[in-house]
Design a protein around this motif. Structure first.
Motif, short mmCIF file in Angstrom:
data_model
loop_
_atom_site.label_atom_id
_atom_site.label_comp_id
_atom_site.label_asym_id
_atom_site.label_seq_id
_atom_site.Cartn_x
_atom_site.Cartn_y
_atom_site.Cartn_z
N GLU A 173 41.42 25.59 40.39
CA GLU A 173 41.56 25.82 41.83
C GLU A 173 41.88 27.29 42.05
N ARG A 174 41.05 27.94 42.82
CA ARG A 174 41.27 29.35 43.14
C ARG A 174 41.86 29.43 44.53
N ASN A 175 43.15 29.69 44.59
CA ASN A 175 43.80 29.72 45.90
C ASN A 175 44.61 30.99 46.13
N ILE A 176 44.42 32.00 45.29
CA ILE A 176 45.12 33.27 45.44
C ILE A 176 44.11 34.32 45.90
N ASN A 177 44.44 35.04 46.95
CA ASN A 177 43.58 36.10 47.46
C ASN A 177 44.03 37.44 46.93
N ILE A 178 43.08 38.31 46.67
CA ILE A 178 43.34 39.70 46.34
C ILE A 178 42.55 40.53 47.34
N GLY A 229 36.02 42.39 36.95
CA GLY A 229 37.44 42.63 36.73
C GLY A 229 37.98 42.05 35.43
N LEU A 230 37.33 40.99 34.96
CA LEU A 230 37.77 40.35 33.71
C LEU A 230 36.93 40.79 32.51
N ASN A 231 36.13 41.85 32.70
CA ASN A 231 35.27 42.39 31.64
C ASN A 231 34.35 41.35 31.03
N GLN A 232 33.83 40.45 31.87
CA GLN A 232 32.87 39.45 31.42
C GLN A 232 31.46 39.99 31.62
N LYS A 233 30.55 39.52 30.79
CA LYS A 233 29.17 39.99 30.85
C LYS A 233 28.53 39.58 32.18
N ILE A 234 27.85 40.54 32.80
CA ILE A 234 27.12 40.29 34.03
C ILE A 234 25.66 40.62 33.77
N CYS A 235 24.80 39.63 33.93
CA CYS A 235 23.37 39.81 33.68
C CYS A 235 22.61 39.64 34.99
N ALA A 236 21.47 40.28 35.04
CA ALA A 236 20.60 40.11 36.20
C ALA A 236 20.07 38.68 36.22
N ALA A 237 19.96 38.11 37.39
CA ALA A 237 19.41 36.76 37.52
C ALA A 237 17.92 36.80 37.21
N PRO A 238 17.39 35.75 36.58
CA PRO A 238 15.94 35.72 36.32
C PRO A 238 15.15 35.74 37.62
N SER A 239 13.99 36.36 37.58
CA SER A 239 13.15 36.43 38.77
C SER A 239 12.59 35.04 39.10
N ALA A 240 12.12 34.89 40.33
CA ALA A 240 11.51 33.62 40.74
C ALA A 240 10.27 33.34 39.91
N THR A 241 9.54 34.39 39.53
CA THR A 241 8.33 34.21 38.71
C THR A 241 8.70 33.65 37.35
N LEU A 242 9.75 34.18 36.75
CA LEU A 242 10.18 33.67 35.44
C LEU A 242 10.67 32.23 35.56
N HIS A 243 11.36 31.94 36.64
CA HIS A 243 11.84 30.57 36.87
C HIS A 243 10.66 29.60 36.98
N ARG A 267 21.74 40.88 42.74
CA ARG A 267 20.87 41.04 41.57
C ARG A 267 21.30 40.15 40.42
N ALA A 268 22.60 39.91 40.31
CA ALA A 268 23.12 39.05 39.24
C ALA A 268 23.07 37.58 39.63
N GLY A 269 22.69 37.27 40.87
CA GLY A 269 22.65 35.88 41.32
C GLY A 269 24.04 35.29 41.50
N LEU A 270 24.99 36.13 41.85
CA LEU A 270 26.38 35.70 42.00
C LEU A 270 26.88 35.97 43.41
N SER A 271 27.90 35.23 43.80
CA SER A 271 28.59 35.57 45.05
C SER A 271 29.36 36.86 44.79
N LEU A 272 29.77 37.52 45.86
CA LEU A 272 30.54 38.75 45.70
C LEU A 272 31.84 38.46 44.95
N ARG A 300 35.10 38.99 40.12
CA ARG A 300 35.93 38.35 39.07
C ARG A 300 35.40 38.71 37.69
N LYS A 301 34.08 38.56 37.50
CA LYS A 301 33.49 38.87 36.19
C LYS A 301 33.71 40.34 35.83
#
Length: 104
Positions: A3-8, A39-53, A26-31, A36-37
């Motif tokens: 549960e994410r209930n703390i705001n920053i 700030g937590l030094n997690q890998k962020i990748c570009a989302a696959p294109s619709a053509t690849l999908h 571009r990463a296919g993520l919400s802001l 979060r990713k």
């Protein structure tokens, strides 16, 4: 599920916000997920294109129907998938509706 209930709250310029939103999109993520990713030094990748999908979906569809097709029908479908993969590689979008024999 956590549960994410703390705001920053952070302050950014309009230009920074737009750049962050573009990067998140571009990463296919919400802001929030993007920040979060980052700030937590997690890998962020570009989302696959619709053509690849679509190429992936076509591959899955063909695998599920494989036993029902003749060798020539399989070859036609594989050629179509190869073209979709090449389009994705070169970042092209197939706008002419070439989805025949692909179950899409």
């Amino acid at each position: 599920m956590r549960e994410r209930n703390i705001n920053i709250n952070i302050r950014v310029t309009d230009k920074e916000k737009k750049a962050l939103e573009r990067s998140a999109k571009r990463a296919g993520l919400s802001l929030s997920a993007f920040l979060r990713k980052a700030g937590l030094n997690q890998k962020i990748c570009a989302a696959p294109s619709a053509t690849l999908h679509r190429a992936y979906d076509a591959t899955e569809w063909l695998l599920n129907k494989l036993s029902k097709f003749s060798k020539s029908e399989i070859e036609i479908n594989l050629i179509n998938i190869r073209e979709r993969l090449l389009d994705a590689y070169y970042e092209k979008e197939d706008g002419n509706g070439n989805d025949q024999n692909m179950g899409n």
